[in-house]
Design an enzyme around this catalytic site. Sequence first.
Site, PDB file in Angstrom:
ATOM      1  N   HIS A 148       0.839  -1.203   0.000  1.00 37.16           N
ATOM      2  CA  HIS A 148       0.000   0.000   0.000  1.00 37.16           C
ATOM      3  C   HIS A 148       0.871   1.249   0.000  1.00 37.16           C
ATOM      4  CE1 HIS A 148      -3.530   2.476   1.357  1.00 37.16           C
ATOM      5  NE2 HIS A 148      -2.561   3.163   1.936  1.00 37.16           N
ATOM      6  N   GLU A 149       1.863   1.288   0.889  1.00 42.15           N
ATOM      7  CA  GLU A 149       2.714   2.474   0.995  1.00 42.15           C
ATOM      8  C   GLU A 149       3.555   2.682  -0.259  1.00 42.15           C
ATOM      9  OE1 GLU A 149       1.970   4.413   3.227  1.00 42.15           O
ATOM     10  OE2 GLU A 149       0.831   3.024   4.455  1.00 42.15           O
ATOM     11  N   HIS A 152       1.593   4.319  -2.946  1.00 44.99           N
ATOM     12  CA  HIS A 152       1.544   5.776  -2.806  1.00 44.99           C
ATOM     13  C   HIS A 152       2.763   6.406  -3.486  1.00 44.99           C
ATOM     14  CE1 HIS A 152      -1.952   6.572  -0.388  1.00 44.99           C
ATOM     15  NE2 HIS A 152      -1.566   5.818   0.617  1.00 44.99           N
ATOM     16  N   GLU A 226      -6.444   6.505  -1.625  1.00 40.81           N
ATOM     17  CA  GLU A 226      -6.328   5.351  -0.732  1.00 40.81           C
ATOM     18  C   GLU A 226      -6.868   4.093  -1.401  1.00 40.81           C
ATOM     19  OE1 GLU A 226      -4.625   5.249   2.062  1.00 40.81           O
ATOM     20  OE2 GLU A 226      -4.152   7.361   1.678  1.00 40.81           O
TER      21      GLU A 226
END
Length: 295
Positions: A148-149, A152, A226
Site C-alpha cells: 500500500h505504501e 503511494h 487510498e
Amino acid sequence: MLFQYIKRAALFFLVNALCTFLCYIIIPVVLRLFGIDIGESSSMLLMFFAYGMIGSAISVFLSKPMVKKSYGVRTISVPRNDDERWLVDTVKYIAGKKGVKMPEVGIWQSSEVNAFATGWNRDDALVAVSSAILSRMSRDELKAVLGHELSHVANGDMVTMGIIQGIINAFVLWLSVIVSRALSGMNDRNRGAGSLAGYYVMQPVLQIVFGLLGTIVVRWFSRWREYRADAGSAEVYGKDAMIAALQALRSGPEPEKHEDGTGCLCINDAFSFMELMSTHPTIEKRIAALQKLPN
C-alpha cells in the site's frame, strides 16, 4: 508502467485544461456581471496561484526531514536484526515490482499500529513503520501494508496532493477577495469607508467558507488515492492479503492521521460529516472496493 505514466499525464492535462477553462472563460464572464475589472482579477489570481504553489512546494520538499524529526524515525542503514532485514528486503522487492527507486526504510517507536510513505518524488521517498505494526502484524499482513505504501510512492501521491492543495489554496484566497469586494460594493469608483469595512469583515469569513469547501475537495481526492493504493498492493500480493491487513488494523487502536502530505494507512469508521472531511475512507468501504477487484 508506460500505461500508468500515460494515465497520470492525461489526468494532469485534464486538470490544467479545466483550470484554464474556468480562469479564462467562465469566471471572467461572472466577474463582468459584478462589474469587477478582469485584468486586475487575472493578475490577482496569478499572484495567489504562485503563492499557493510555492507554499505547497516548500511543504512537499520538507516533508521527509520534517516527518523524520517529528516522529523520531530511525532509518535502517544496516539492519540490526531479522525483522529489520526482512523489512528492508520486502520494501526492495515491492519497489522493484512498482518500478521505483529503493526508498529509505525507517522505524519509529510507537504503540500505534501504522505506516506511512513520504518524499518529494518517487525516487527520493521514505517508507516507515511503527514498532507496534512490526511486532503485532503477521508478515503476510505487513507485506500488504508495505505494498500500500509503495503504491503511494509509485503513484506520486505526495506530490499530487501538494499540487492539488496549492491550486485549492490559490482559489480560496482569490475567490474570498473578489466575492467580498462584490458583496461590499467596493470597486474602482467606490472605495469609501463603508465599502472597506464591509470588505475587511467579509474577506476572512469567506476565506473560512471557501477553505472548508476546498478541504472537502482535497479530502475526496485523498480518499480516492487510498483506494488506488489498496488496489496497488493487491496487484503485488493479492486482494485477500490487503483485506486481511485492513481487518487487522480495524481490530487494533486507531492510528494517528497525517496532515502533511504523507500517505499513511489510517482508519475512519464513522459515517457522518466527519467522514466527508476524512483523509481516508472507512475500513468497510475499502474492503468492499477490494472485494470487487478480479482475483
